[in-house]
Design a protein around this motif. Sequence first.
Motif, PDB file in Angstrom:
ATOM      1  N   PRO A   1     -92.405 145.904   3.716  1.00 37.52           N
ATOM      2  CA  PRO A   1     -91.604 147.113   3.474  1.00 37.52           C
ATOM      3  C   PRO A   1     -92.220 147.975   2.364  1.00 37.52           C
ATOM      4  CG  PRO A   1     -90.231 145.138   3.511  1.00 37.52           C
ATOM      5  CD  PRO A   1     -91.641 144.671   3.446  1.00 37.52           C
ATOM      6  N   LEU A   2     -92.485 149.236   2.679  1.00 37.43           N
ATOM      7  CA  LEU A   2     -93.073 150.161   1.720  1.00 37.43           C
ATOM      8  C   LEU A   2     -92.289 151.458   1.721  1.00 37.43           C
ATOM      9  CD1 LEU A   2     -96.833 149.627   2.669  1.00 37.43           C
ATOM     10  CD2 LEU A   2     -95.721 148.804   0.596  1.00 37.43           C
ATOM     11  N   THR A   3     -92.326 152.133   0.603  1.00 37.57           N
ATOM     12  CA  THR A   3     -91.730 153.464   0.506  1.00 37.57           C
ATOM     13  C   THR A   3     -92.803 154.437   0.038  1.00 37.57           C
ATOM     14  OG1 THR A   3     -91.065 153.364  -1.821  1.00 37.57           O
ATOM     15  CG2 THR A   3     -89.549 152.412  -0.198  1.00 37.57           C
ATOM     16  N   VAL A   4     -92.605 155.698   0.342  1.00 34.07           N
ATOM     17  CA  VAL A   4     -93.441 156.767  -0.201  1.00 34.07           C
ATOM     18  C   VAL A   4     -92.511 157.668  -0.992  1.00 34.07           C
ATOM     19  CG1 VAL A   4     -94.979 158.690   0.304  1.00 34.07           C
ATOM     20  CG2 VAL A   4     -95.060 156.623   1.715  1.00 34.07           C
ATOM     21  N   GLU A   5     -92.733 157.738  -2.300  1.00 31.24           N
ATOM     22  CA  GLU A   5     -91.816 158.436  -3.195  1.00 31.24           C
ATOM     23  C   GLU A   5     -92.527 159.573  -3.914  1.00 31.24           C
ATOM     24  OE1 GLU A   5     -90.305 155.403  -5.750  1.00 31.24           O
ATOM     25  OE2 GLU A   5     -89.444 154.234  -4.108  1.00 31.24           O
ATOM     26  N   ARG A   6     -91.749 160.531  -4.340  1.00 29.48           N
ATOM     27  CA  ARG A   6     -92.297 161.677  -5.059  1.00 29.48           C
ATOM     28  C   ARG A   6     -91.991 161.533  -6.554  1.00 29.48           C
ATOM     29  NH1 ARG A   6     -94.394 165.996  -2.853  1.00 29.48           N
ATOM     30  NH2 ARG A   6     -93.414 165.539  -0.831  1.00 29.48           N
ATOM     31  N   THR A   7     -93.031 161.659  -7.365  1.00 28.78           N
ATOM     32  CA  THR A   7     -92.865 161.534  -8.806  1.00 28.78           C
ATOM     33  C   THR A   7     -92.342 162.846  -9.398  1.00 28.78           C
ATOM     34  OG1 THR A   7     -95.106 162.288  -9.347  1.00 28.78           O
ATOM     35  CG2 THR A   7     -94.820 159.945  -8.839  1.00 28.78           C
ATOM     36  N   ALA A   8     -92.023 162.805 -10.682  1.00 28.46           N
ATOM     37  CA  ALA A   8     -91.513 164.006 -11.352  1.00 28.46           C
ATOM     38  C   ALA A   8     -92.540 165.139 -11.342  1.00 28.46           C
ATOM     39  CB  ALA A   8     -91.126 163.667 -12.794  1.00 28.46           C
ATOM     40  N   SER A   9     -93.822 164.790 -11.308  1.00 29.95           N
ATOM     41  CA  SER A   9     -94.877 165.803 -11.291  1.00 29.95           C
ATOM     42  C   SER A   9     -95.126 166.362  -9.900  1.00 29.95           C
ATOM     43  CB  SER A   9     -96.181 165.208 -11.845  1.00 29.95           C
ATOM     44  OG  SER A   9     -96.658 164.189 -10.978  1.00 29.95           O
ATOM     45  N   GLY A  10     -94.473 165.790  -8.896  1.00 28.85           N
ATOM     46  CA  GLY A  10     -94.645 166.277  -7.534  1.00 28.85           C
ATOM     47  C   GLY A  10     -95.612 165.465  -6.688  1.00 28.85           C
ATOM     48  N   ARG A  11     -96.273 164.500  -7.282  1.00 27.93           N
ATOM     49  CA  ARG A  11     -97.210 163.663  -6.525  1.00 27.93           C
ATOM     50  C   ARG A  11     -96.453 162.660  -5.668  1.00 27.93           C
ATOM     51  NH1 ARG A  11    -101.979 160.897  -9.680  1.00 27.93           N
ATOM     52  NH2 ARG A  11    -102.147 160.072  -7.568  1.00 27.93           N
ATOM     53  N   ARG A  12     -97.032 162.317  -4.529  1.00 28.28           N
ATOM     54  CA  ARG A  12     -96.461 161.290  -3.670  1.00 28.28           C
ATOM     55  C   ARG A  12     -97.228 159.993  -3.883  1.00 28.28           C
ATOM     56  NH1 ARG A  12     -97.078 162.168   1.716  1.00 28.28           N
ATOM     57  NH2 ARG A  12     -95.105 161.241   2.338  1.00 28.28           N
ATOM     58  N   VAL A  13     -96.487 158.878  -4.001  1.00 29.42           N
ATOM     59  CA  VAL A  13     -97.103 157.577  -4.247  1.00 29.42           C
ATOM     60  C   VAL A  13     -96.474 156.551  -3.318  1.00 29.42           C
ATOM     61  CG1 VAL A  13     -97.724 158.054  -6.654  1.00 29.42           C
ATOM     62  CG2 VAL A  13     -95.485 157.055  -6.111  1.00 29.42           C
ATOM     63  N   CYS A  14     -97.234 155.507  -3.018  1.00 27.20           N
ATOM     64  CA  CYS A  14     -96.757 154.436  -2.150  1.00 27.20           C
ATOM     65  C   CYS A  14     -96.343 153.248  -3.020  1.00 27.20           C
ATOM     66  CB  CYS A  14     -97.869 154.026  -1.187  1.00 27.20           C
ATOM     67  SG  CYS A  14     -97.421 152.692  -0.077  1.00 27.20           S
ATOM     68  N   LEU A  15     -95.153 152.697  -2.750  1.00 30.29           N
ATOM     69  CA  LEU A  15     -94.614 151.606  -3.557  1.00 30.29           C
ATOM     70  C   LEU A  15     -93.951 150.567  -2.661  1.00 30.29           C
ATOM     71  CD1 LEU A  15     -92.838 153.733  -6.309  1.00 30.29           C
ATOM     72  CD2 LEU A  15     -94.939 152.416  -6.626  1.00 30.29           C
ATOM     73  N   PRO A  16     -93.847 149.322  -3.160  1.00 30.51           N
ATOM     74  CA  PRO A  16     -93.044 148.325  -2.417  1.00 30.51           C
ATOM     75  C   PRO A  16     -91.594 148.803  -2.320  1.00 30.51           C
ATOM     76  CG  PRO A  16     -94.332 147.274  -4.157  1.00 30.51           C
ATOM     77  CD  PRO A  16     -94.436 148.762  -4.391  1.00 30.51           C
ATOM     78  N   ALA A  17     -90.953 148.497  -1.222  1.00 34.92           N
ATOM     79  CA  ALA A  17     -89.565 148.912  -1.036  1.00 34.92           C
ATOM     80  C   ALA A  17     -88.651 147.966  -1.782  1.00 34.92           C
ATOM     81  CB  ALA A  17     -89.214 148.920   0.446  1.00 34.92           C
ATOM     82  N   LEU A  18     -88.252 148.338  -3.001  1.00 34.73           N
ATOM     83  CA  LEU A  18     -87.381 147.505  -3.828  1.00 34.73           C
ATOM     84  C   LEU A  18     -85.955 148.022  -3.719  1.00 34.73           C
ATOM     85  CD1 LEU A  18     -89.644 147.246  -7.015  1.00 34.73           C
ATOM     86  CD2 LEU A  18     -89.469 145.650  -5.108  1.00 34.73           C
ATOM     87  N   GLN A  19     -85.015 147.129  -3.582  1.00 32.91           N
ATOM     88  CA  GLN A  19     -83.613 147.522  -3.423  1.00 32.91           C
ATOM     89  C   GLN A  19     -83.104 148.297  -4.629  1.00 32.91           C
ATOM     90  OE1 GLN A  19     -81.820 147.151  -0.665  1.00 32.91           O
ATOM     91  NE2 GLN A  19     -83.680 146.346   0.281  1.00 32.91           N
ATOM     92  N   SER A  20     -83.695 148.021  -5.800  1.00 36.30           N
ATOM     93  CA  SER A  20     -83.204 148.660  -7.020  1.00 36.30           C
ATOM     94  C   SER A  20     -83.787 150.038  -7.235  1.00 36.30           C
ATOM     95  CB  SER A  20     -83.558 147.784  -8.241  1.00 36.30           C
ATOM     96  OG  SER A  20     -84.956 147.619  -8.342  1.00 36.30           O
ATOM     97  N   SER A  21     -84.743 150.422  -6.368  1.00 43.64           N
ATOM     98  CA  SER A  21     -85.394 151.729  -6.561  1.00 43.64           C
ATOM     99  C   SER A  21     -84.402 152.858  -6.389  1.00 43.64           C
ATOM    100  CB  SER A  21     -86.555 151.892  -5.576  1.00 43.64           C
ATOM    101  OG  SER A  21     -87.111 153.184  -5.709  1.00 43.64           O
ATOM    102  N   ALA A  22     -84.381 153.781  -7.359  1.00 45.96           N
ATOM    103  CA  ALA A  22     -83.464 154.917  -7.282  1.00 45.96           C
ATOM    104  C   ALA A  22     -84.188 156.190  -6.888  1.00 45.96           C
ATOM    105  CB  ALA A  22     -82.783 155.120  -8.643  1.00 45.96           C
ATOM    106  N   ALA A  23     -85.511 156.090  -6.673  1.00 47.15           N
ATOM    107  CA  ALA A  23     -86.284 157.284  -6.339  1.00 47.15           C
ATOM    108  C   ALA A  23     -86.006 157.724  -4.906  1.00 47.15           C
ATOM    109  CB  ALA A  23     -87.771 156.999  -6.524  1.00 47.15           C
TER     110      ALA A  23
END
Length: 265
Positions: free
Chosen positions: A240-262
Motif C-alpha cells: 500500500p502506497l500513497t502519493v501526497e502533496r507537501t506544503a511546498s507543492g511537491r508530490r512524494v510517494c509514501l507508505p500508506a499509514l493509517q495515521s497519515s493526515a496528509a
Amino acid sequence: MRIAARDLAIGHGRVAIGSGLSLDLGPDEIVCLLGPNGCGKTTLFRTLLGLLPRLGGRLTLDGHDIARLSRRQVARSVAYVPQAHTPPFPFDALDVVLMGRTARIGAFAQPSAADRGMALQALDALGIADLAGRDYARLSGGQRQLVLIARALAQEAPLIVMDEPTASLDFGNRLAVLDRIAALARPGAGRGVILSTHDPDQALALGARVLALSGGRIVAAGPADTVLTAERLTAIYGVPLTVERTASGRRVCLPALQSSAATIT
C-alpha cells in the motif's frame, strides 16, 4: 538522435522475460524506468545498447536497425552508466573517464592531448575536477558514480543509459547525482537520458517521462505527475502506497499509514 523500440521482446537466449515493449528517447528529455526487482529493467537496457539480441520487434537508432550497426557506431550514439564499476587494475579517476574516448579513438590508440582535455572538461562539468588524480577505487560511492557519468560525457554520445545510478548511495550523494542528471538533459543541452530507479520520488523530482514496467510489460507511460498515482504504484510494487502533496507543492510517494493526515492524490 533518437533510439526507438516498437513491440520489443527481450530476454536471455530463447527465454523471453519481456514483450510488447515500446519506447523512444531523444534529446533534452529524461525517461525514468520504474518497476520491481526482476521485471526486466537491466535486460531492457542491455538490449537497447545492443549487448543482448532482441527476441522480437524493432529497435532503431535514428531509424537504423541497431543490429546492423557496429559496436563503435552504437557507442558513439549511446553511452552507458552501470550500477557499479570495479576496474580490474588500479586507475586514476581521469583514466576511467578517458575510457569513454575509446569509441572515438579506437581500442588500442593512445589518447591525445585533446582527448585528455575532453576528459578533464567532463570532470569539471560535474564539479569533480579535483578527483582527476585520485585512485578511483578509493573514492566514495557517490564520487565513483559521478566519475562514471563523466566517462559517459567524454564519450560524446547524445543518449545516455543509466542503470540505477543512485543504487547504494547515501541520501546526500543521491541528491548530488540526481542534480547532475537533471543538468545533463536540460533544454538545449542536446542529450537524452533514460535511467532506471526503484524510487518513484526521483521520477517526480526530475519531472521525467515515466515507463512503468511490471511482469515484463510496460503497464503505464507518460509524465510522472500523471502516471505515478497511488493506485498504480500499489499495484506495481504490491504494497500500500500513497502519493501526497507537501506544503511546498511537491508530490512524494509514501507508505500508506493509517495515521497519515496528509491529502492523498
